[in-house]
Design a protein around this motif. Structure first.
Motif, mmCIF file in Angstrom:
data_model
loop_
_atom_site.group_PDB
_atom_site.id
_atom_site.type_symbol
_atom_site.label_atom_id
_atom_site.label_comp_id
_atom_site.label_asym_id
_atom_site.label_seq_id
_atom_site.Cartn_x
_atom_site.Cartn_y
_atom_site.Cartn_z
ATOM 1 N N THR A 274 63.709 105.688 56.019
ATOM 2 C CA THR A 274 62.776 106.703 56.522
ATOM 3 C C THR A 274 61.857 107.243 55.440
ATOM 4 O O THR A 274 60.900 107.949 55.740
ATOM 5 C CB THR A 274 63.551 107.882 57.139
ATOM 6 N N LYS A 275 62.144 106.937 54.176
ATOM 7 C CA LYS A 275 61.355 107.474 53.067
ATOM 8 C C LYS A 275 60.691 106.336 52.288
ATOM 9 O O LYS A 275 61.163 105.212 52.273
ATOM 10 C CB LYS A 275 62.251 108.269 52.098
ATOM 11 N N ARG A 276 59.601 106.657 51.628
ATOM 12 C CA ARG A 276 58.958 105.745 50.678
ATOM 13 C C ARG A 276 58.815 104.335 51.265
ATOM 14 O O ARG A 276 59.382 103.366 50.760
ATOM 15 C CB ARG A 276 59.757 105.699 49.377
ATOM 16 N N LEU A 277 58.023 104.220 52.321
ATOM 17 C CA LEU A 277 57.899 102.950 53.038
ATOM 18 C C LEU A 277 56.765 102.075 52.520
ATOM 19 O O LEU A 277 56.431 101.064 53.136
ATOM 20 C CB LEU A 277 57.704 103.234 54.534
ATOM 21 N N GLU A 278 56.176 102.450 51.384
ATOM 22 C CA GLU A 278 55.064 101.666 50.838
ATOM 23 C C GLU A 278 55.474 100.231 50.543
ATOM 24 O O GLU A 278 54.659 99.306 50.609
ATOM 25 C CB GLU A 278 54.532 102.306 49.551
ATOM 26 N N MET A 279 56.756 100.037 50.196
ATOM 27 C CA MET A 279 57.210 98.703 49.835
ATOM 28 C C MET A 279 56.946 97.696 50.945
ATOM 29 O O MET A 279 56.553 96.547 50.691
ATOM 30 C CB MET A 279 58.702 98.726 49.510
ATOM 31 N N PHE A 280 57.154 98.108 52.191
ATOM 32 C CA PHE A 280 57.000 97.180 53.311
ATOM 33 C C PHE A 280 55.534 96.780 53.488
ATOM 34 O O PHE A 280 55.234 95.658 53.893
ATOM 35 C CB PHE A 280 57.559 97.815 54.583
ATOM 36 N N CYS A 281 54.652 97.698 53.168
ATOM 37 C CA CYS A 281 53.218 97.399 53.223
ATOM 38 C C CYS A 281 52.824 96.469 52.073
ATOM 39 O O CYS A 281 52.116 95.475 52.259
ATOM 40 C CB CYS A 281 52.434 98.709 53.157
ATOM 41 N N ASN A 282 53.315 96.781 50.865
ATOM 42 C CA ASN A 282 52.983 95.973 49.685
ATOM 43 C C ASN A 282 53.531 94.553 49.801
ATOM 44 O O ASN A 282 52.917 93.597 49.321
ATOM 45 C CB ASN A 282 53.534 96.638 48.423
ATOM 46 N N ALA A 283 54.712 94.437 50.426
ATOM 47 C CA ALA A 283 55.320 93.111 50.580
ATOM 48 C C ALA A 283 54.424 92.199 51.417
ATOM 49 O O ALA A 283 54.298 90.997 51.129
ATOM 50 C CB ALA A 283 56.698 93.243 51.219
ATOM 51 N N LEU A 284 53.793 92.754 52.449
ATOM 52 C CA LEU A 284 52.891 91.949 53.280
ATOM 53 C C LEU A 284 51.577 91.664 52.552
ATOM 54 O O LEU A 284 50.981 90.592 52.726
ATOM 55 C CB LEU A 284 52.618 92.672 54.601
ATOM 56 N N TRP A 285 51.126 92.605 51.747
ATOM 57 C CA TRP A 285 49.873 92.413 51.009
ATOM 58 C C TRP A 285 49.961 91.216 50.071
ATOM 59 O O TRP A 285 49.036 90.411 49.964
ATOM 60 C CB TRP A 285 49.552 93.679 50.214
ATOM 61 N N VAL A 286 51.111 91.088 49.372
ATOM 62 C CA VAL A 286 51.223 90.065 48.334
ATOM 63 C C VAL A 286 51.387 88.661 48.916
ATOM 64 O O VAL A 286 51.322 87.665 48.186
ATOM 65 C CB VAL A 286 52.392 90.404 47.378
ATOM 66 N N LEU A 287 51.585 88.565 50.235
ATOM 67 C CA LEU A 287 51.670 87.247 50.874
ATOM 68 C C LEU A 287 50.303 86.704 51.271
ATOM 69 O O LEU A 287 50.165 85.514 51.580
ATOM 70 C CB LEU A 287 52.545 87.329 52.135
ATOM 71 N N GLN A 288 49.301 87.550 51.271
ATOM 72 C CA GLN A 288 47.998 87.149 51.816
ATOM 73 C C GLN A 288 47.237 86.235 50.849
ATOM 74 O O GLN A 288 47.018 86.579 49.686
ATOM 75 C CB GLN A 288 47.163 88.394 52.128
ATOM 76 N N ASN A 289 46.848 85.101 51.356
ATOM 77 C CA ASN A 289 46.066 84.139 50.570
ATOM 78 C C ASN A 289 44.781 84.764 50.048
ATOM 79 O O ASN A 289 44.357 84.501 48.919
ATOM 80 C CB ASN A 289 45.749 82.919 51.437
ATOM 81 N N ASP A 290 44.169 85.627 50.841
ATOM 82 C CA ASP A 290 42.913 86.253 50.432
ATOM 83 C C ASP A 290 43.106 87.163 49.218
ATOM 84 O O ASP A 290 42.178 87.365 48.439
ATOM 85 C CB ASP A 290 42.344 87.070 51.602
ATOM 86 N N ASN A 291 44.309 87.687 49.039
ATOM 87 C CA ASN A 291 44.587 88.573 47.902
ATOM 88 C C ASN A 291 45.057 87.816 46.669
ATOM 89 O O ASN A 291 44.757 88.204 45.538
ATOM 90 C CB ASN A 291 45.656 89.603 48.279
ATOM 91 N N THR A 292 45.830 86.749 46.882
ATOM 92 C CA THR A 292 46.501 86.088 45.758
ATOM 93 C C THR A 292 45.977 84.693 45.443
ATOM 94 O O THR A 292 46.187 84.187 44.342
ATOM 95 C CB THR A 292 48.006 85.970 46.042
#
Length: 527
Positions: free
Chosen positions: A423-441
């Motif tokens: 329930t706290k500090r849920l940024e990790m779940f967002c960041n985990a999806l970000w680092v999978l994106q071909n457009d980002n990496t």
């Protein structure tokens, strides 16, 4: 053996030191380091005879032997950056009347209060920017101290900064300290005095009093080990005593295994623990940790040991220590959880999948109470969620250097099963999806890993709607436009606070060229 003599009317000193068959003489003006001469003789007996010959000669020349009635570690001509502090341990606890007199006689820049005396120890310390107080006390200042603000310059010299004191004022402060200690010793005997060196200000020009004091360490240690007061001090007094003794041992190069086991266990369990780790006695170190785990210093020492190994990139030893801890301590290993991201990274670097799996299994389904009585998580969530965020936080630091390792660390974090949703500090779940994106990496689209991450992260979308937008990006790259559209709708429904930015990106970025022409999306965004 040391003999120290002064010729007061000429402000000169002469020091003679004998160690085995080496004789060192140091001479110069008071307040300077002097010049040293070293001679070696055939044997110790000859050296001692020469020592006494020189001593008698200097006495005949008018030099006077200086008496140092108690050890003063750190004695000399001190220089200070922001603070000054002195620790004084008395032979017996001062009476109320003695405390009043001690305070009355104290130098103004470090004048203590009654609260600064705990048992037999006095902690006399200055306010911040002690040089200002030293200057005002011993040479005067046209300003009141409370009227001076940072950045101003006190005009006692043309180029003296606010936080400096003249050598004359500093020397006067030094003499005042010695005057005070000697006067106090007359009515309240002092066992020892300790003053640390302030290396930010250039350290202390250590005097003969300090050097002679070093010879008293073995006898002092024997006293401390046998003194019942050593083992019955209050927490405050014990911490002050530990601080002083630690500094004294540092001055005297005392090895951690020199004091008795009882003394070390009571005063320095953290030092012993570090020593055991440093000497590769891992099983003994873990057993010692279990024995003294209620001591805050022990937990801190464990964390420092791990941190140092990680900083040294000694990944194999980090793995070895972690495995030993997990095999031995069972449920009580919360000093590992605070460094779990780095520990798992160390396992990743040496391809220790067995340890990774072991940690995932042990850290899953962990409530606070299961880990250690009285232990509280950082976020207020359960232990499992806390360590997931710890690992995710470390993974985020890898975004700038290695996306593949970052993806692997997020995968490890997501493999941990919390007893209930975080329930706290849920940024990790967002960041985990970000680092999978071909457009980002620029990395190839990994359909299998994408699906795994999406299944783990999307349930947290209602609490952190940014997850829905990152999920939409992944689905676009996987050419699953229906699911991408559904995620955009979910972001809107859950009041994503960057909806305008999301729309702008969809309408302008090349990765969304096909998606923004998709009729169901156009209907949602009204484009």
């Amino acid at each position: 053996m040391i003999a120290y003599l002064e010729l007061p009317e000429h402000t000169k000193f002469y020091e003679i030191r004998q160690l085995a068959n080496i004789l060192t003489t140091i001479s110069g003006r008071l307040g300077t380091r002097g010049r040293a001469t070293v001679k070696q003789f055939t044997d110790e007996k000859t050296t001692l005879a020469q020592f006494e010959k020189i001593r008698q000669k200097k006495i005949k020349e008018g030099y006077q032997l200086r008496d140092f009635p108690f050890p003063f570690f750190g004695a000399g001509y001190g220089r200070y950056f922001e603070w000054a502090e002195i620790l004084v341990r008395f032979v017996t606890q001062p009476t109320y009347e003695q405390i009043e007199k001690i305070i009355q006689l104290a130098p103004a820049p470090i004048k203590p209060t009654k609260e600064d005396i705990s048992g037999r120890i006095l902690h006399a310390a200055s306010e911040q920017f002690v040089n200002l107080y030293i200057q005002a006390t011993y040479e005067g200042s046209p300003f009141k101290i409370e009227d001076i603000t940072p950045g101003e310059t006190i005009p006692y010299t043309d180029k003296t900064d606010l936080y400096s004191a003249t050598p004359r004022a500093l020397d006067a402060f030094e003499q005042d300290i010695e005057r005070w200690l000697l006067e106090v010793h007359q009515f309240c005997p002092i066992e020892f005095v300790f003053r640390r060196e302030d290396w930010e200000a250039g350290g202390t020009n250590l005097s003969a009093w300090h050097r002679i004091s070093l010879e008293s360490i073995p006898e002092l240690l024997k006293q401390w080990e046998q003194d019942p007061d050593t083992y019955t001090q209050s927490d405050k007094e014990k911490n002050l005593f530990k601080h002083a003794v630690s500094g004294i041992f540092n001055f005297g190069d005392v090895e951690p295994d020199t004091p008795s086991e009882r003394f070390i266990d009571h005063i320095f369990p953290d030092v012993k623990l570090k020593w055991l780790f440093a000497n590769d006695n891992l099983s003994k170190a873990i057993a010692y940790y279990q024995q003294h785990k209620e001591n805050e210093g022990i937990l801190k020492a464990c964390k420092e040991v791990l941190e140092n190994l990680i900083e040294e990139k000694n990944y194999a030893k980090v793995n070895q220590l972690t495995e030993q801890v997990l095999d031995t301590i069972m449920e009580d290993y919360h000093f590992i959880t605070s460094k779990v991201g780095k520990i798992l990274y160390a396992a990743l670097k040496v391809n220790n999948q067995e340890l990774i799996d072991h940690l995932i299994q042990r850290l899953s389904n962990q409530e606070s109470a299961q880990l250690s009585p009285g232990f509280h998580t950082f976020s207020g969530d359960c232990i499992s969620c806390d360590v997931m965020n710890n690992i995710g936080g470390f993974a985020f630091t890898l975004h700038a250097s290695n996306y593949i390792e970052a993806q692997r660390m997020y995968e490890i974090a997501l493999d941990i099963q919390p007893p209930q949703p975080c329930t706290k500090r849920l940024e990790m779940f967002c960041n985990a999806l970000w680092v999978l994106q071909n457009d980002n990496t620029g990395l190839p689209v990994n359909y299998e890993l994408n699906e795994k991450f999406l299944a783990k992260c999307l349930p947290y979308g209602p609490q952190n709607p940014a997850i829905f937008f990152n999920a939409a990006c992944l689905y676009v790259e996987m050419n699953e436009l229906d699911k991408a559209t559904e995620c955009v709708q979910q972001a809107i429904d859950h009041q994503y606070n960057n909806i305008k930015s999301m729309k702008d990106q969809i309408q302008t970025l090349s990765m969304f060229a096909e998606f923004r022409a998709y009729p169901p999306l156009k209907a949602i965004l009204k484009i």
